[in-house]
Design a protein around this motif. Structure first.
Motif, mmCIF file in Angstrom:
data_model
loop_
_atom_site.group_PDB
_atom_site.id
_atom_site.type_symbol
_atom_site.label_atom_id
_atom_site.label_comp_id
_atom_site.label_asym_id
_atom_site.label_seq_id
_atom_site.Cartn_x
_atom_site.Cartn_y
_atom_site.Cartn_z
ATOM 1 N N PHE A 52 4.353 -6.046 -8.664
ATOM 2 C CA PHE A 52 3.199 -5.396 -9.294
ATOM 3 C C PHE A 52 2.779 -6.227 -10.498
ATOM 4 N N SER A 53 1.475 -6.443 -10.646
ATOM 5 C CA SER A 53 0.991 -7.176 -11.814
ATOM 6 C C SER A 53 -0.010 -6.327 -12.581
ATOM 7 N N TYR A 54 -0.122 -6.638 -13.862
ATOM 8 C CA TYR A 54 -0.972 -5.871 -14.776
ATOM 9 C C TYR A 54 -0.572 -4.394 -14.764
ATOM 10 N N VAL A 55 0.712 -4.128 -14.940
ATOM 11 C CA VAL A 55 1.226 -2.762 -14.931
ATOM 12 C C VAL A 55 0.835 -2.061 -16.224
ATOM 13 N N TRP A 56 0.307 -0.868 -16.087
ATOM 14 C CA TRP A 56 -0.071 -0.050 -17.233
ATOM 15 C C TRP A 56 1.015 0.979 -17.520
ATOM 16 N N ALA A 57 1.526 1.633 -16.472
ATOM 17 C CA ALA A 57 2.504 2.703 -16.674
ATOM 18 C C ALA A 57 3.389 2.826 -15.439
ATOM 19 N N MET A 58 4.561 3.429 -15.658
ATOM 20 C CA MET A 58 5.496 3.679 -14.571
ATOM 21 C C MET A 58 6.272 4.949 -14.889
ATOM 22 N N ARG A 59 6.631 5.702 -13.856
ATOM 23 C CA ARG A 59 7.491 6.868 -14.044
ATOM 24 C C ARG A 59 8.350 7.073 -12.802
ATOM 25 N N ARG A 72 3.883 12.544 7.288
ATOM 26 C CA ARG A 72 4.182 11.273 7.950
ATOM 27 C C ARG A 72 4.522 11.448 9.428
ATOM 28 N N GLU A 73 4.606 12.665 9.928
ATOM 29 C CA GLU A 73 4.991 12.877 11.322
ATOM 30 C C GLU A 73 3.977 12.261 12.283
ATOM 31 N N ASP A 74 2.744 12.072 11.828
ATOM 32 C CA ASP A 74 1.683 11.594 12.707
ATOM 33 C C ASP A 74 1.607 10.071 12.796
ATOM 34 N N ASP A 75 2.401 9.358 12.012
ATOM 35 C CA ASP A 75 2.362 7.905 12.113
ATOM 36 C C ASP A 75 3.672 7.399 12.732
ATOM 37 N N ASN A 76 3.689 6.146 13.067
ATOM 38 C CA ASN A 76 4.909 5.554 13.618
ATOM 39 C C ASN A 76 5.441 4.454 12.708
ATOM 40 N N PHE A 77 5.199 4.599 11.400
ATOM 41 C CA PHE A 77 5.672 3.621 10.424
ATOM 42 C C PHE A 77 7.186 3.712 10.283
ATOM 43 N N HIS A 78 7.841 2.566 10.229
ATOM 44 C CA HIS A 78 9.264 2.548 9.859
ATOM 45 C C HIS A 78 9.411 2.810 8.370
ATOM 46 N N ALA A 79 8.463 2.278 7.585
ATOM 47 C CA ALA A 79 8.525 2.428 6.133
ATOM 48 C C ALA A 79 7.113 2.281 5.571
ATOM 49 N N CYS A 80 6.917 2.867 4.387
ATOM 50 C CA CYS A 80 5.586 2.811 3.789
ATOM 51 C C CYS A 80 5.679 2.917 2.271
ATOM 52 N N TYR A 81 4.546 2.706 1.630
ATOM 53 C CA TYR A 81 4.341 3.075 0.232
ATOM 54 C C TYR A 81 3.069 3.901 0.221
ATOM 55 N N TRP A 82 2.726 4.483 -0.922
ATOM 56 C CA TRP A 82 1.561 5.358 -0.987
ATOM 57 C C TRP A 82 0.580 4.879 -2.044
ATOM 58 N N ILE A 83 -0.676 5.235 -1.832
ATOM 59 C CA ILE A 83 -1.739 5.012 -2.808
ATOM 60 C C ILE A 83 -2.408 6.348 -3.077
ATOM 61 N N VAL A 84 -2.677 6.607 -4.360
ATOM 62 C CA VAL A 84 -3.365 7.836 -4.770
ATOM 63 C C VAL A 84 -4.754 7.424 -5.265
ATOM 64 N N PRO A 85 -5.788 7.535 -4.418
ATOM 65 C CA PRO A 85 -7.113 7.041 -4.820
ATOM 66 C C PRO A 85 -7.780 7.847 -5.938
ATOM 67 N N GLU A 86 -7.539 9.138 -5.995
ATOM 68 C CA GLU A 86 -8.122 10.005 -7.036
ATOM 69 C C GLU A 86 -6.978 10.566 -7.872
ATOM 70 N N SER A 87 -6.431 9.754 -8.752
ATOM 71 C CA SER A 87 -5.225 10.098 -9.509
ATOM 72 C C SER A 87 -5.556 10.767 -10.837
ATOM 73 N N SER A 88 -5.069 11.992 -11.019
ATOM 74 C CA SER A 88 -5.258 12.664 -12.312
ATOM 75 C C SER A 88 -4.416 11.988 -13.395
ATOM 76 N N TRP A 89 -3.277 11.399 -13.030
ATOM 77 C CA TRP A 89 -2.459 10.670 -13.997
ATOM 78 C C TRP A 89 -3.236 9.475 -14.538
ATOM 79 N N LEU A 90 -3.878 8.704 -13.670
ATOM 80 C CA LEU A 90 -4.669 7.550 -14.112
ATOM 81 C C LEU A 90 -5.856 8.006 -14.957
ATOM 82 N N GLU A 91 -6.508 9.077 -14.573
ATOM 83 C CA GLU A 91 -7.623 9.602 -15.378
ATOM 84 C C GLU A 91 -7.158 9.994 -16.777
ATOM 85 N N LYS A 92 -5.983 10.621 -16.856
ATOM 86 C CA LYS A 92 -5.424 11.017 -18.154
ATOM 87 C C LYS A 92 -5.131 9.786 -19.019
ATOM 88 N N LEU A 93 -4.558 8.739 -18.419
ATOM 89 C CA LEU A 93 -4.271 7.509 -19.162
ATOM 90 C C LEU A 93 -5.555 6.864 -19.678
#
Length: 142
Positions: A52-59, A72-93
Motif C-alpha cells: 500500500f502506498s500513500y497510506v493515510w490510516a489503518m485499523r 462470498r457464497e456466490d463467488d468461487n474465489f480462493h481468496a480476496c480483499y475488499w474495497i469500500v467505495p462509499e466509506s463513512s470512515w474515509l468521509e470522517k477523515l
C-alpha cells in the motif's frame, strides 16, 4: 451505492485462510505479507505481498461484524480483499482534515480508497491511494 458496503476483489494468489499476516510500515507505506497455498493445505514456496502506498490510516478489528460485505457464497474465489467505495470512515477523515487544513485537497492530489485485508482472526482496514499485489520467494518472514 449503499454506504460502507464492501465488495470482494479476487486475489491472484490463494492466501492461506487460517494464517496470520505480517505487517511492516515505514513512512506512508505499508506492506502486508501472507502465506500462499498452491493447493488445499499445501504451502507454496512464494510469499504474497500487499504493498500500500500513500497510506493515510489503518485499523485492526477482531471479530468484525461482516454485515456490510457482499456474501462470498456466490463467488468461487480462493481468496480476496475488499474495497469500500462509499466509506463513512474515509468521509470522517476528510472532514476532520478539512477542519484543520481547509485547502488540503488542493495539495494532496489523487483519490484515497478504503481497503480491507484479512489476517487469521483480524480484519485490517487501510485508507491508501494505491495497492499493488505480488509474490516473491522470501525467507524468514513467518
Amino acid at each position: 451505492m449503499k454506504k460502507d458496503f464492501a465488495y470482494a476483489v479476487e486475489l491472484p494468489y490463494w492466501q492461506a485462510p487460517n494464517d496470520d499476516i505480517v505487517i511492516n510500515s515505514k513512512g506512508d507505506s505499508l506492506t502486508a505479507f501472507f502465506q500462499i497455498w498452491s493447493s488445499p493445505a499445501k504451502y507454496s514456496v512464494f510469499t504474497g505481498i500487499f504493498d500500500f502506498s500513500y497510506v493515510w490510516a489503518m485499523r485492526f478489528e477482531r471479530n468484525k461484524d461482516l454485515s456490510y460485505y457482499i456474501p462470498r457464497e456466490d463467488d468461487n474465489f480462493h481468496a480476496c480483499y475488499w474495497i469500500v467505495p462509499e466509506s463513512s470512515w474515509l468521509e470522517k477523515l476528510k472532514a476532520e482534515r478539512r477542519s484543520f487544513f481547509p485547502d488540503w485537497d488542493k495539495y494532496d492530489v489523487g483519490e484515497y480508497t478504503h481497503y480491507i485485508i484479512q489476517s487469521d482472526s483480524f480484519y485490517v482496514e487501510i485508507i491508501a491511494k494505491d495497492i499493488k499485489i505480488s509474490r516473491k520467494k522470501l525467507k524468514d518472514v513467518f
